[in-house]
Write an enzyme that holds these catalytic residues in place. Sequence first.
Site, short mmCIF file in Angstrom:
data_model
loop_
_atom_site.label_atom_id
_atom_site.label_comp_id
_atom_site.label_asym_id
_atom_site.label_seq_id
_atom_site.Cartn_x
_atom_site.Cartn_y
_atom_site.Cartn_z
N HIS A 1 -2.13 -3.91 19.08
CA HIS A 1 -1.51 -3.64 18.30
C HIS A 1 -0.85 -2.72 18.42
O HIS A 1 -0.87 -1.65 18.61
CB HIS A 1 -2.83 -3.37 17.13
CG HIS A 1 -2.21 -3.61 15.08
ND1 HIS A 1 -1.32 -2.46 15.06
CD2 HIS A 1 -1.80 -4.67 14.50
CE1 HIS A 1 -0.96 -2.59 13.64
NE2 HIS A 1 -1.44 -3.93 13.48
N HIS B 1 3.36 1.91 11.40
CA HIS B 1 2.85 2.52 12.74
C HIS B 1 2.44 3.36 13.70
O HIS B 1 1.86 3.62 14.38
CB HIS B 1 2.11 1.19 13.94
CG HIS B 1 2.00 -0.21 12.76
ND1 HIS B 1 3.52 -1.50 12.67
CD2 HIS B 1 1.72 -1.08 12.37
CE1 HIS B 1 3.50 -2.32 11.54
NE2 HIS B 1 1.95 -2.72 11.61
N HIS C 1 4.66 -5.41 9.23
CA HIS C 1 4.51 -7.16 9.33
C HIS C 1 4.46 -8.48 8.13
O HIS C 1 3.88 -8.88 7.52
CB HIS C 1 3.14 -7.43 10.29
CG HIS C 1 3.08 -6.88 11.13
ND1 HIS C 1 1.49 -5.85 12.31
CD2 HIS C 1 3.96 -6.79 12.67
CE1 HIS C 1 2.45 -5.67 13.38
NE2 HIS C 1 3.02 -5.70 13.34
N GLU D 1 -0.27 0.12 16.08
CA GLU D 1 -0.83 1.27 15.75
C GLU D 1 -1.45 1.88 16.68
O GLU D 1 -1.72 2.91 17.31
CB GLU D 1 -1.50 1.24 14.49
CG GLU D 1 -2.06 2.29 14.06
CD GLU D 1 -3.53 1.99 12.30
OE1 GLU D 1 -3.12 1.15 12.27
OE2 GLU D 1 -4.36 2.51 12.84
N SER E 1 0.87 -5.31 3.11
CA SER E 1 2.86 -4.73 3.60
C SER E 1 3.03 -6.37 2.83
O SER E 1 3.98 -6.83 2.97
CB SER E 1 2.67 -5.95 5.48
OG SER E 1 1.78 -6.47 5.57
N ASN F 1 -3.76 -7.05 9.03
CA ASN F 1 -4.66 -7.08 7.52
C ASN F 1 -4.36 -8.02 6.96
O ASN F 1 -6.11 -8.18 6.36
CB ASN F 1 -4.21 -4.98 6.73
CG ASN F 1 -3.00 -5.38 6.60
OD1 ASN F 1 -3.62 -5.95 4.82
ND2 ASN F 1 -2.23 -5.11 6.97
N CYS G 1 1.06 -1.11 -0.17
CA CYS G 1 -0.22 0.29 -0.09
C CYS G 1 0.71 1.25 0.22
O CYS G 1 2.19 1.09 0.72
CB CYS G 1 -1.08 -0.39 1.64
SG CYS G 1 0.01 -0.13 2.55
S1 SF4 Z 1 -2.57 0.10 5.08
FE1 SF4 Z 1 -1.80 1.16 7.00
S2 SF4 Z 1 0.81 1.24 5.90
FE2 SF4 Z 1 -1.18 0.80 4.10
S3 SF4 Z 1 -2.02 2.79 3.90
FE3 SF4 Z 1 -3.13 1.88 4.71
S4 SF4 Z 1 -2.91 3.16 7.39
FE4 SF4 Z 1 -0.81 4.02 5.51
#
Ligand code: SF4
Length: 584
Positions: free
Chosen positions: A123, A73, A41, A125, A261, A219, A12
């Site tokens: 977590h 995070h 992660h 964040e 990620s 995620n 992302c």
């Molecule tokens: S998933 Fe997390 S790191 Fe990726 S854009 Fe969204 S907030 Fe930012």
Amino acid sequence: MRITIAQASGFCMGVRMAMNTILKHAHESDEPIETLGPLIHNPQTMELLRKKNVTTVKTPAEVTASTVVIRTHGVPPDIRGQMEARPVRIVDATCPHVKRIHKIIGQYYAKGYAIVIFGDKGHAEVVGLLGCAKGKGYLIQTPDQIGKLPGLGKVCLVAQTTQNLSEYERIKERIRAQYADAAIFDTICRATDQRQAEVVALSKSSDAVVVVGGKNSANSTRLADLARASCTHVFHIETEAELNPADFTGTRSVAIASGASTPSWLLNRVYERLSEIADHQRPLYQRIFIESVKIAVSFNIYLAFGAALAAWTASYIQGMSANYLHMAIAWLYINSMYILNHLTNITENQYQEIFKTDYIYRHRKISILLCMLTGLLSIALAYQSGLSEFILLLVASFAGILYHMKLLPKNNLPFLRNRRLKDITLSKDIGIAMAWAVICAVLPNAGVSLFTSLPSSGEIVAFLFIFILVFIRTIFRDLYDIQRDNIVGRETLPIVLGKKLSLLFPYPLLVLCALVPIAGFFTSLIPANSLLLLVCPAYLLLVYHLFIKNKLAGWAVFSLVLDFTFYAPFLLILAATAGLVPGL
Ligand code: SF4
């Protein structure tokens, strides 16, 4: 078995920015770098960073490196304070979306609001968000927990960026019902939102779903959970090695989704492995055909034949009849140089071209033999063709070998850190295009004019056309390999310009590619049928659109389709000459 890759896949925005920042620092200096907690992660990416001297510490007290990175995070303000008190350089890679939530919490805390946070306990964040709320933060995971909160007065509601969107909608409803004046913010990031919506849609239309991402990634785990709601065959894996062919017996369609990620090179490896599994389910004759195509692509035979056809096209532009010796030289030279490139890039290529690199790696002796054989044969044929051709090819071959060699010892000097020519910015893009243009357009004339006269106008047009065509092809490949090049520190055009600008860059190049034959035609410098060369920019435009829409998944398909660019003008001009299509 049909394989679909989710549109929203790969890193992302936040992770990409963090990776770019950290890799930039790692490539600029050999000094160790530490990240406070794992940067992201994803164990495979973390392992890759470890090889680049980037390691992880848990607390500011453990920091020993002179550079420390705050991960995507984010961290609570007190941890940041502890780090700032130390004599270290702090690189802040906190995702902008997370920073926004920190800011919201800071503002509403100052106004006396209680901060309700929808997030996973523990977590990283969420720890940062609770830290910003300075003791006035209340963590919830379900709408029911809202009723159990103490009387809060003024309420501000935020969510962890990677939370479940529909669950957050229910929480928002409940908060509104209980706290009419609550300040509610949509803080689930778009990357998460898109991926969740897509995995739900894909899980409804596919027999199986493979979610690629760290097992410790919130995620990715959430994506797998969402997929399980509509699909019974869901596999959450970290690498392609976890795929078991038996799990896909009778599967007609499989979708691949990935966490924010998960690097795209890992995704490509999973795609290639699934393609292999799918191929094994085909009838024997189809398997033989696919395997033959893979061998032709892997050992660059398909591309090298394209070079022979490009030499034919260059001769045609110059009004010369095809010289099969020159075509063979182009084929052998390009074949040899590309195998050499892969043999010297085994480590880099492992991040991308799984099956191609594996073929060359598995058959390293054959590859070395093929590389030497084709190289020597091209020189022998050039010798037979004439002294000028021989000298030209010797120089081109020597330049090709020199390009890959380490010319300087390891050093930290600002302008001499590039130890190989291929490490110099843009050298790959320009060098490859130059080599093709010389072999295809200059070599056929070498015997006539190389050392005696200036190049003819036809030769200049042919040179420019081949140069631009190959340059565009290399840029497309660079865009495909952008993550790998970033990891290994190679400064190609997309890395230098950034992905956004690079995605626009092919358009002016395609216009330029079209202008060369048009200009040649209207100035009568090239034969009338040469306008058919416009098929190249038109075809490349189509390929480019398929590529950016993720329709050319898999390295083999991408290579086959892209390199057909060199076949297209040959076939079209041949068809026009035979009267099968209207000529000009
Ligand atoms: S998933 Fe997390 S790191 Fe990726 S854009 Fe969204 S907030 Fe930012």
